[in-house]
Design a protein around this motif. Structure first.
Motif, PDB file in Angstrom:
ATOM      1  N   GLU A  22      66.516  57.223  10.438  1.00 27.79           N
ATOM      2  CA  GLU A  22      66.481  55.837   9.961  1.00 27.79           C
ATOM      3  C   GLU A  22      67.855  55.141   9.973  1.00 27.79           C
ATOM      4  N   TYR A  25      68.669  51.437   8.517  1.00 29.57           N
ATOM      5  CA  TYR A  25      67.728  51.026   7.473  1.00 29.57           C
ATOM      6  C   TYR A  25      68.456  50.430   6.281  1.00 29.57           C
ATOM      7  N   THR A  52      66.999  58.673  14.787  1.00 31.51           N
ATOM      8  CA  THR A  52      65.857  57.771  14.720  1.00 31.51           C
ATOM      9  C   THR A  52      66.311  56.462  14.107  1.00 31.51           C
ATOM     10  N   SER A  54      64.646  52.114  13.671  1.00 30.53           N
ATOM     11  CA  SER A  54      63.656  51.108  14.036  1.00 30.53           C
ATOM     12  C   SER A  54      64.327  49.929  14.738  1.00 30.53           C
ATOM     13  N   GLU A  89      51.898  50.725  14.972  1.00 29.22           N
ATOM     14  CA  GLU A  89      51.866  50.563  13.522  1.00 29.22           C
ATOM     15  C   GLU A  89      52.543  51.721  12.807  1.00 29.22           C
ATOM     16  N   SER A  90      53.024  51.431  11.630  1.00 27.11           N
ATOM     17  CA  SER A  90      53.559  52.480  10.767  1.00 27.11           C
ATOM     18  C   SER A  90      52.418  53.418  10.367  1.00 27.11           C
ATOM     19  N   TYR A  91      52.588  54.702  10.571  1.00 23.12           N
ATOM     20  CA  TYR A  91      51.540  55.634  10.182  1.00 23.12           C
ATOM     21  C   TYR A  91      51.366  55.651   8.667  1.00 23.12           C
ATOM     22  N   ARG A  92      52.423  55.361   7.929  1.00 20.63           N
ATOM     23  CA  ARG A  92      52.310  55.313   6.467  1.00 20.63           C
ATOM     24  C   ARG A  92      51.429  54.147   6.035  1.00 20.63           C
ATOM     25  N   LEU A  93      51.652  52.993   6.651  1.00 20.38           N
ATOM     26  CA  LEU A  93      50.842  51.822   6.343  1.00 20.38           C
ATOM     27  C   LEU A  93      49.395  52.054   6.764  1.00 20.38           C
ATOM     28  N   LYS A  94      49.201  52.655   7.918  1.00 24.25           N
ATOM     29  CA  LYS A  94      47.849  52.929   8.417  1.00 24.25           C
ATOM     30  C   LYS A  94      47.102  53.863   7.467  1.00 24.25           C
TER      31      LYS A  94
END
Length: 99
Positions: A22, A25, A52, A54, A89-94
């Motif tokens: 991140e 971030y 990593t 974004s 999409e963010s897998y956390r949001l999904k």
């Protein structure tokens, strides 16, 4: 504390792989940017780094607050690298939405 950065970088250089997750971030202080450059420069062509973020490379100057800092870091990070651009999409949001 004189020599503290060198000791920490040398300690991290003992590992074959360093993971930086991140990047960008959270905002970085001037000292943190300097320390990150020193770390990446020390590991460059010597150890492996998984990084990593974004952020795409064109916006690294924003979180480094200076393209003069971002460019040499990007130069070392991308030389000899394999870049994987992932999207979606963010897998956390999904997971949150389907729960």
């Amino acid at each position: 504390m004189k020599g503290e950065l060198k000791k920490r970088v040398n300690a991290l250089a003992k590992y074959d792989l360093l993971v930086i997750d991140e990047l960008g971030y959270l905002p970085m202080t001037r000292q943190a940017r300097y320390n990150l450059f020193q770390l990446i420069n020390s590991l460059y062509e010597y150890r492996s780094i998984i990084l990593t973020t974004s952020k795409d490379f064109t916006s690294w100057g924003e979180f480094f607050h200076d393209d003069n800092v971002a460019v040499p870091i990007i130069d070392r990070v991308i030389h000899h690298s394999h870049i994987f651009m992932l999207g979606g999409e963010s897998y956390r949001l999904k997971q949150k939405v389907t729960s």
